[in-house]
Scaffold this motif. Structure first.
Motif, PDB file in Angstrom:
ATOM      1  N   ASN A 113      74.235  34.285  11.617  1.00 54.14           N
ATOM      2  CA  ASN A 113      74.643  35.427  12.443  1.00 54.14           C
ATOM      3  C   ASN A 113      73.680  35.563  13.623  1.00 54.14           C
ATOM      4  OD1 ASN A 113      76.980  36.204  11.204  1.00 54.14           O
ATOM      5  ND2 ASN A 113      76.021  37.730   9.869  1.00 54.14           N
ATOM      6  N   ILE A 114      74.275  35.890  14.760  1.00 58.80           N
ATOM      7  CA  ILE A 114      73.474  35.981  15.982  1.00 58.80           C
ATOM      8  C   ILE A 114      73.632  37.372  16.582  1.00 58.80           C
ATOM      9  CG2 ILE A 114      73.178  35.015  18.316  1.00 58.80           C
ATOM     10  CD1 ILE A 114      74.900  32.612  16.600  1.00 58.80           C
ATOM     11  N   ALA A 115      72.526  38.033  16.831  1.00 61.97           N
ATOM     12  CA  ALA A 115      72.545  39.360  17.458  1.00 61.97           C
ATOM     13  C   ALA A 115      72.170  39.192  18.923  1.00 61.97           C
ATOM     14  CB  ALA A 115      71.519  40.261  16.765  1.00 61.97           C
ATOM     15  N   ILE A 116      72.987  39.747  19.811  1.00 59.83           N
ATOM     16  CA  ILE A 116      72.633  39.718  21.234  1.00 59.83           C
ATOM     17  C   ILE A 116      72.572  41.160  21.734  1.00 59.83           C
ATOM     18  CG2 ILE A 116      73.189  38.874  23.553  1.00 59.83           C
ATOM     19  CD1 ILE A 116      74.734  36.607  22.367  1.00 59.83           C
ATOM     20  N   ASP A 117      71.382  41.615  22.053  1.00 62.06           N
ATOM     21  CA  ASP A 117      71.213  42.966  22.594  1.00 62.06           C
ATOM     22  C   ASP A 117      70.723  42.885  24.034  1.00 62.06           C
ATOM     23  OD1 ASP A 117      71.749  44.761  20.286  1.00 62.06           O
ATOM     24  OD2 ASP A 117      70.116  43.623  19.364  1.00 62.06           O
ATOM     25  N   GLY A 118      70.891  44.002  24.728  1.00 61.61           N
ATOM     26  CA  GLY A 118      70.402  44.045  26.099  1.00 61.61           C
ATOM     27  C   GLY A 118      71.067  45.173  26.853  1.00 61.61           C
ATOM     28  N   PRO A 119      70.589  45.449  28.073  1.00 60.87           N
ATOM     29  CA  PRO A 119      71.117  46.581  28.835  1.00 60.87           C
ATOM     30  C   PRO A 119      72.544  46.361  29.353  1.00 60.87           C
ATOM     31  CG  PRO A 119      69.548  45.337  30.155  1.00 60.87           C
ATOM     32  CD  PRO A 119      69.516  44.738  28.772  1.00 60.87           C
ATOM     33  N   SER A 120      73.138  47.433  29.864  1.00 60.44           N
ATOM     34  CA  SER A 120      74.488  47.392  30.443  1.00 60.44           C
ATOM     35  C   SER A 120      74.589  46.322  31.512  1.00 60.44           C
ATOM     36  CB  SER A 120      74.798  48.708  31.166  1.00 60.44           C
ATOM     37  OG  SER A 120      74.881  49.745  30.277  1.00 60.44           O
ATOM     38  N   LYS A 162      78.867  35.071   7.300  1.00 62.49           N
ATOM     39  CA  LYS A 162      78.117  34.481   8.423  1.00 62.49           C
ATOM     40  C   LYS A 162      79.103  33.959   9.465  1.00 62.49           C
ATOM     41  CE  LYS A 162      74.170  35.258   6.595  1.00 62.49           C
ATOM     42  NZ  LYS A 162      73.309  36.288   7.172  1.00 62.49           N
ATOM     43  N   GLY A 163      78.590  33.615  10.642  1.00 62.69           N
ATOM     44  CA  GLY A 163      79.452  33.050  11.674  1.00 62.69           C
ATOM     45  C   GLY A 163      79.873  34.078  12.713  1.00 62.69           C
ATOM     46  N   PHE A 164      79.045  35.129  12.877  1.00 65.31           N
ATOM     47  CA  PHE A 164      79.376  36.167  13.853  1.00 65.31           C
ATOM     48  C   PHE A 164      78.350  36.224  14.980  1.00 65.31           C
ATOM     49  CE2 PHE A 164      81.623  37.326  10.062  1.00 65.31           C
ATOM     50  CZ  PHE A 164      82.861  37.712  10.549  1.00 65.31           C
ATOM     51  N   ILE A 165      78.871  36.466  16.160  1.00 65.77           N
ATOM     52  CA  ILE A 165      78.003  36.712  17.314  1.00 65.77           C
ATOM     53  C   ILE A 165      78.274  38.161  17.700  1.00 65.77           C
ATOM     54  CG2 ILE A 165      77.472  36.080  19.702  1.00 65.77           C
ATOM     55  CD1 ILE A 165      78.430  33.284  19.060  1.00 65.77           C
ATOM     56  N   VAL A 166      77.299  39.019  17.490  1.00 63.09           N
ATOM     57  CA  VAL A 166      77.518  40.449  17.660  1.00 63.09           C
ATOM     58  C   VAL A 166      76.695  40.929  18.840  1.00 63.09           C
ATOM     59  CG1 VAL A 166      77.525  42.679  16.460  1.00 63.09           C
ATOM     60  CG2 VAL A 166      77.713  40.557  15.132  1.00 63.09           C
ATOM     61  N   ASP A 167      77.358  41.541  19.833  1.00 65.55           N
ATOM     62  CA  ASP A 167      76.559  42.012  20.969  1.00 65.55           C
ATOM     63  C   ASP A 167      76.576  43.532  21.077  1.00 65.55           C
ATOM     64  OD1 ASP A 167      78.002  42.948  23.646  1.00 65.55           O
ATOM     65  OD2 ASP A 167      79.286  41.399  22.797  1.00 65.55           O
ATOM     66  N   GLY A 168      75.466  44.080  21.536  1.00 70.91           N
ATOM     67  CA  GLY A 168      75.340  45.533  21.651  1.00 70.91           C
ATOM     68  C   GLY A 168      73.956  45.951  22.099  1.00 70.91           C
TER      69      GLY A 168
END
Ligand code: DC
Length: 222
Positions: free
Chosen positions: A4-11, A118-124
């Motif tokens: 699983n991959i977490a991608i965070d960051g600003p607008s 598993k196998g998700f790319i979740v952004d927020g």
């Protein structure tokens, strides 16, 4: 093995664009959590619920039906709202409703359920810190406010929408402030996240950098 991959960051830092491309290239499923907060704002406005009425927003967030299809479409109580949730009013509204603990709790619960396997790319904003603290790879994707406003400006032009660059930049800075200063789960880099500043990178460069991080990281879990 998939991770699983977490991608965070600003607008407007391009997280969704990158997450979509990665999911397509690797056969992963993309979960756009921003779209879920946008749905909360959309339904609140449609139902005449005040965006500061925390109690009603929380109740609504528990019961509304949100479906994110694998082809990127967003359904709210069976209505296709994919385009409708992208306008500026909804962007501002989503930033407002996402400050409330009970709204966040309802969304986080759904997101954790969605990414149980598993196998998700979740952004927020809070994926690496709150939603998936055990994600095998965490990315914190940033870009300067100027470069994010430039991208938004260009995107708008391509859609035939004329916008004011300074206004776009101000709105981005305001949303940054709101997202990083709220009490509940403020936007923050997880200690174990890898920061990528995309100000001077193309989409292809960012995608290929993250693909190499994913393949490196996946080896540990084989
Ligand atoms: O990523 P986006 O711009 O579509 O997100 C819309 C709003 O939702 C943004 O102002 C911050 C909020 N958000 C959040 O608080 N937590 C998330 N995991 C995703 C988005």
């Amino acid at each position: 093995m998939k991770i699983n991959i977490a991608i965070d960051g600003p607008s407007a830092s391009g997280k969704s664009t990158i997450a979509k491309r990665l999911a397509k290239a690797l056969g992963y499923v993309h979960i756009d959590t921003g779209a879920m907060y946008r749905c909360v704002a959309y339904l609140a406005i449609k139902s005449n619920i005040d965006l500061s009425d925390e109690k009603s927003l929380g109740k609504m967030a528990e019961t509304m039906d949100i479906e994110l299809s694998t082809d990127g479409r967003v359904f709210l109580d069976q209505e296709d709202v994919t385009e409708a949730i992208r306008n500026e009013d909804i962007s501002v509204g989503a930033s407002k409703v996402s400050i409330y603990a009970n709204v966040r709790r309802a969304m986080v619960k759904r997101q954790q359920k969605m990414a149980e396997a598993k196998g998700f790319i979740v952004d927020g904003r809070d994926i690496g810190t709150v939603v998936l603290p055990d994600a095998e790879l965490k990315i914190f994707q940033t870009a300067s406010a100027t470069s994010r406003a430039k991208r938004r400006y260009k995107e708008n032009l391509q859609k035939g929408i004329h916008s004011d660059f300074e206004l776009l930049k101000n709105e981005i800075e305001q949303r940054d402030f709101q997202d990083t200063h709220r009490k509940e789960s403020p936007l923050k880099k997880a200690d174990d996240a890898i920061e990528i500043d995309t100000s001077d990178m193309t989409v292809e460069q960012v995608v290929s950098k993250i693909i190499s991080l994913i393949s490196e990281r996946s080896k540990f879990y084989d």
